[in-house]
Write a protein that holds these residues in place. Sequence first.
Motif, PDB file in Angstrom:
ATOM      1  N   LEU B 218      -5.417 -14.316 -43.358  1.00  0.00           N
ATOM      2  CA  LEU B 218      -6.734 -13.687 -43.259  1.00  0.00           C
ATOM      3  C   LEU B 218      -6.647 -12.166 -43.148  1.00  0.00           C
ATOM      4  CD1 LEU B 218      -8.529 -16.172 -40.837  1.00  0.00           C
ATOM      5  CD2 LEU B 218      -8.654 -16.077 -43.343  1.00  0.00           C
ATOM      6  N   ILE B 219      -5.465 -11.646 -42.882  1.00  0.00           N
ATOM      7  CA  ILE B 219      -5.362 -10.198 -42.696  1.00  0.00           C
ATOM      8  C   ILE B 219      -4.966  -9.509 -43.999  1.00  0.00           C
ATOM      9  CG2 ILE B 219      -4.873 -10.478 -40.249  1.00  0.00           C
ATOM     10  CD1 ILE B 219      -2.024  -9.776 -40.716  1.00  0.00           C
ATOM     11  N   GLY B 220      -5.199  -8.190 -44.018  1.00  0.00           N
ATOM     12  CA  GLY B 220      -4.853  -7.424 -45.214  1.00  0.00           C
ATOM     13  C   GLY B 220      -6.048  -7.139 -46.110  1.00  0.00           C
ATOM     14  N   HIS B 221      -7.271  -7.393 -45.617  1.00  0.00           N
ATOM     15  CA  HIS B 221      -8.468  -7.180 -46.437  1.00  0.00           C
ATOM     16  C   HIS B 221      -9.488  -6.298 -45.733  1.00  0.00           C
ATOM     17  CE1 HIS B 221      -6.848 -10.373 -48.946  1.00  0.00           C
ATOM     18  NE2 HIS B 221      -6.715 -11.109 -47.855  1.00  0.00           N
ATOM     19  N   ALA B 222      -9.012  -5.353 -44.925  1.00  0.00           N
ATOM     20  CA  ALA B 222      -9.928  -4.523 -44.136  1.00  0.00           C
ATOM     21  C   ALA B 222     -10.784  -3.633 -45.033  1.00  0.00           C
ATOM     22  CB  ALA B 222      -9.142  -3.675 -43.149  1.00  0.00           C
ATOM     23  N   LEU B 223     -12.014  -3.391 -44.609  1.00  0.00           N
ATOM     24  CA  LEU B 223     -12.877  -2.436 -45.301  1.00  0.00           C
ATOM     25  C   LEU B 223     -12.237  -1.044 -45.235  1.00  0.00           C
ATOM     26  CD1 LEU B 223     -16.350  -3.623 -43.882  1.00  0.00           C
ATOM     27  CD2 LEU B 223     -15.338  -4.149 -46.123  1.00  0.00           C
ATOM     28  N   PRO B 224     -12.530  -0.186 -46.220  1.00  0.00           N
ATOM     29  CA  PRO B 224     -11.845   1.121 -46.271  1.00  0.00           C
ATOM     30  C   PRO B 224     -12.089   1.992 -45.036  1.00  0.00           C
ATOM     31  CG  PRO B 224     -13.093   0.703 -48.296  1.00  0.00           C
ATOM     32  CD  PRO B 224     -13.414  -0.414 -47.371  1.00  0.00           C
ATOM     33  N   ASP B 225     -13.226   1.825 -44.379  1.00  0.00           N
ATOM     34  CA  ASP B 225     -13.542   2.668 -43.221  1.00  0.00           C
ATOM     35  C   ASP B 225     -12.931   2.164 -41.917  1.00  0.00           C
ATOM     36  OD1 ASP B 225     -14.990   4.211 -44.861  1.00  0.00           O
ATOM     37  OD2 ASP B 225     -16.947   3.804 -43.963  1.00  0.00           O
ATOM     38  N   THR B 226     -12.164   1.098 -41.955  1.00  0.00           N
ATOM     39  CA  THR B 226     -11.596   0.560 -40.718  1.00  0.00           C
ATOM     40  C   THR B 226     -10.605   1.547 -40.106  1.00  0.00           C
ATOM     41  OG1 THR B 226     -11.758  -1.636 -41.722  1.00  0.00           O
ATOM     42  CG2 THR B 226     -10.381  -1.426 -39.744  1.00  0.00           C
ATOM     43  N   PRO B 227     -10.796   1.932 -38.855  1.00  0.00           N
ATOM     44  CA  PRO B 227      -9.798   2.802 -38.226  1.00  0.00           C
ATOM     45  C   PRO B 227      -8.418   2.148 -38.270  1.00  0.00           C
ATOM     46  CG  PRO B 227     -11.795   2.701 -36.871  1.00  0.00           C
ATOM     47  CD  PRO B 227     -11.947   1.655 -37.956  1.00  0.00           C
ATOM     48  N   SER B 228      -7.404   2.945 -38.573  1.00  0.00           N
ATOM     49  CA  SER B 228      -6.048   2.388 -38.681  1.00  0.00           C
ATOM     50  C   SER B 228      -5.634   1.637 -37.425  1.00  0.00           C
ATOM     51  CB  SER B 228      -5.044   3.523 -38.931  1.00  0.00           C
ATOM     52  OG  SER B 228      -5.359   4.200 -40.119  1.00  0.00           O
ATOM     53  N   ALA B 229      -6.048   2.144 -36.266  1.00  0.00           N
ATOM     54  CA  ALA B 229      -5.650   1.511 -35.008  1.00  0.00           C
ATOM     55  C   ALA B 229      -6.241   0.115 -34.860  1.00  0.00           C
ATOM     56  CB  ALA B 229      -6.074   2.377 -33.815  1.00  0.00           C
ATOM     57  N   PHE B 230      -7.270  -0.190 -35.673  1.00  0.00           N
ATOM     58  CA  PHE B 230      -7.940  -1.489 -35.565  1.00  0.00           C
ATOM     59  C   PHE B 230      -7.828  -2.309 -36.848  1.00  0.00           C
ATOM     60  CE2 PHE B 230     -10.406   1.462 -32.738  1.00  0.00           C
ATOM     61  CZ  PHE B 230      -9.803   1.044 -31.557  1.00  0.00           C
ATOM     62  N   ASP B 231      -6.970  -1.878 -37.754  1.00  0.00           N
ATOM     63  CA  ASP B 231      -6.716  -2.630 -38.986  1.00  0.00           C
ATOM     64  C   ASP B 231      -5.642  -3.665 -38.662  1.00  0.00           C
ATOM     65  OD1 ASP B 231      -5.508  -3.492 -41.406  1.00  0.00           O
ATOM     66  OD2 ASP B 231      -6.177  -1.684 -42.443  1.00  0.00           O
ATOM     67  N   TYR B 232      -6.013  -4.940 -38.730  1.00  0.00           N
ATOM     68  CA  TYR B 232      -5.074  -5.988 -38.304  1.00  0.00           C
ATOM     69  C   TYR B 232      -3.740  -5.895 -39.044  1.00  0.00           C
ATOM     70  CZ  TYR B 232      -9.077  -8.338 -36.044  1.00  0.00           C
ATOM     71  OH  TYR B 232     -10.162  -8.655 -35.254  1.00  0.00           O
ATOM     72  N   GLN B 233      -3.784  -5.515 -40.324  1.00  0.00           N
ATOM     73  CA  GLN B 233      -2.528  -5.413 -41.070  1.00  0.00           C
ATOM     74  C   GLN B 233      -1.629  -4.336 -40.462  1.00  0.00           C
ATOM     75  OE1 GLN B 233      -1.851  -7.258 -44.349  1.00  0.00           O
ATOM     76  NE2 GLN B 233       0.063  -6.850 -43.275  1.00  0.00           N
ATOM     77  N   VAL B 234      -2.231  -3.201 -40.135  1.00  0.00           N
ATOM     78  CA  VAL B 234      -1.461  -2.094 -39.542  1.00  0.00           C
ATOM     79  C   VAL B 234      -0.943  -2.499 -38.161  1.00  0.00           C
ATOM     80  CG1 VAL B 234      -1.609   0.286 -38.699  1.00  0.00           C
ATOM     81  CG2 VAL B 234      -2.765  -0.357 -40.839  1.00  0.00           C
TER      82      VAL B 234
END
Lengths: 375, 375
Positions: B218-234
């Motif tokens: 389910l991860i790896g599909h964050a919206l472009p505006d997602t803060p990096s600190a809250f991007d599950y993939q990151v």
Amino acid sequence: MSTSPRPFNFSAGPATLPEEVLQQAAAEMLDWRGSGMGVMEMSHRGKEFTSIAEQAEADLRTLLAIPSHFKVLFMQGGAIAENAIIPMNLSRGGVVDHVITGSWSQKSAKEARKYCTAKLAASNEADHHTTLPAHGSWQLSDDATYVHVCSNETIHGVEMHALPDLAALGSTAPLVIDCSSHIASRPIDWSRVGLAYAGAQKNIGPSGLTLVIVREDLIGHALPDTPSAFDYQVVADNGSMYNTPPTYAWYIAGLVFQWALKQREVTPQGELTGLAAIEARNIAKAQLLYDYIDGSGYYTNKVAKDCRSRMNIPFFLPDDSLNAAFLASTQGAGLLQLKGHKSVGGMRASIYNAMPLAGVQALVDHMKQFAASHG
Amino acid sequence: MSTSPRPFNFSAGPATLPEEVLQQAAAEMLDWRGSGMGVMEMSHRGKEFTSIAEQAEADLRTLLAIPSHFKVLFMQGGAIAENAIIPMNLSRGGVVDHVITGSWSQKSAKEARKYCTAKLAASNEADHHTTLPAHGSWQLSDDATYVHVCSNETIHGVEMHALPDLAALGSTAPLVIDCSSHIASRPIDWSRVGLAYAGAQKNIGPSGLTLVIVREDLIGHALPDTPSAFDYQVVADNGSMYNTPPTYAWYIAGLVFQWALKQREVTPQGELTGLAAIEARNIAKAQLLYDYIDGSGYYTNKVAKDCRSRMNIPFFLPDDSLNAAFLASTQGAGLLQLKGHKSVGGMRASIYNAMPLAGVQALVDHMKQFAASHG
């Protein structure tokens, strides 16, 4: 609890805390002042935690002389989250100016580009982040909603000893400062600041708490996609309790503020207290270490003298092949976490407020011994 | 440290913690296991904290039987921040389905609308959040990227005793559960879950830590505006250390997981350990309190019997004019933080994992006395 002296811990963060703060936290762990609860176990909305939270904010305002037209927000996510949260709240999707002085300001500019047009106003990259760009060289945009700087670069050891006066540089934009690694080490000239932010884990307390100190007139313009928990207006309107705050970190920060206010230092200019005492001690600590490094003929620091950090001091041995032996020797001598950041190499001594002069003296003494036996 | 028994603390969160966890934290405050540092003072990248972090995750995986194709993320901002972070990461800006069962699920749906089309699949609002909508009545969208439920409503005291089987309801969407206030109180059927999230401040540890347990696909599909600190993939790629994690809260959570794994409970079915022991104790605690309330002829609980929470038990006196006297009497009896949430009124007893059966018995005994003297 052990009564032998603790080792000196030079970690860049999370970092050493005042021993008396830790002693008090341990003593109050199961019962905060007769309440029958530890601080971790209290409702954030109860009278006990409310009193802890309000006292901490009041003490921070006293310590840093924060004017009443600034809000103090107790948030989460660290400076890295704020790199997104600030443009979400302040940029209005327009133009912002970034000054690059090291790894942290680079990271801030990169993240800001998700939300606005982040322009490069100045950079010390050609000098490998060992200088500061002269204020007169900054290319400031007429339409910038703010100008971002990192006033102390934790990794490169570069510090702004005076904040830029943007008005004198012809800009009307507010100044945003990432002061994570030197907040509360020296006074802040609030007349030059629009927003100051800091992860707590250097001079304030545990990681997981972020301080945002922001001029009231700058809030209330968040982009529509801003998460409510990170919308400064929402956070301010709810006294930093729209979401459950990191209560224990807030409490520890409060103990650190009380410790800071109690500090005293006798100097040739008389007895200093609070932040003035802390600053005098930080100047003495940094001078002791830089003077030794510069005069050693063995160790080197590459940062220009007018912008050397009082908090984070990278230094190098004559040859990288000596690094492992040096680190092994410091560990045995009760001098912890001196390994430099991987992007810079060598060693780094972080000497935050809670590091006493005796700790720096012990490091210098050890460096002398090592140089003598490995020269 | 005091040797007299501590009061019983019924706070909804931050909430009571196991006494032996607090004792250990106090003992290790200045020196974690000979390292010369307290846990708050350690670099999150050093070998000491790395071992704490890895052990905590391993113990949580054992405790909750988390399958290996789920990532465990240690984040910040609480469930309220996740109400934004989840649609940023999972919705792809499309359609999501929300089931409303109380204040928390309402809040989640409202926040999600910033990022996607959040549809109302079912609601118990007509029943004042005292029931659960029958699964067969849920209106699920064909194109939903996920279905969101709150599996235990802290304020209204409504719990899903079984998670919905979305596949059986004809949906292929993953189920997202806010399990903040009953995580680790009972097993989770991971075959029915895509993402589970929880603020730590009920059954896990201090506020300021959020657990996100998410199926890898389910991860790896964050919206472009997602803060990096809250991007599950990151976050996943960096072992929850893209930003400095809340290290002390992570450590306390680890102590709680170790405490949980050690729990034992002798039942008619034999001796149970770990989560099974905890669940058996929670069933017994809730039954003791509900049985007394229902039989008292004095106190009432308004939630339908098939969905009463084992963790959060709102109850009412015969008349609101008795509330102040009741609260005063409990405070004097060492029974803390029983005032109900303002949106529901009355009283609320939160009886999380760390509340022993003796605490619930003490509350029931006191309620009996109060009813007898104020009947």
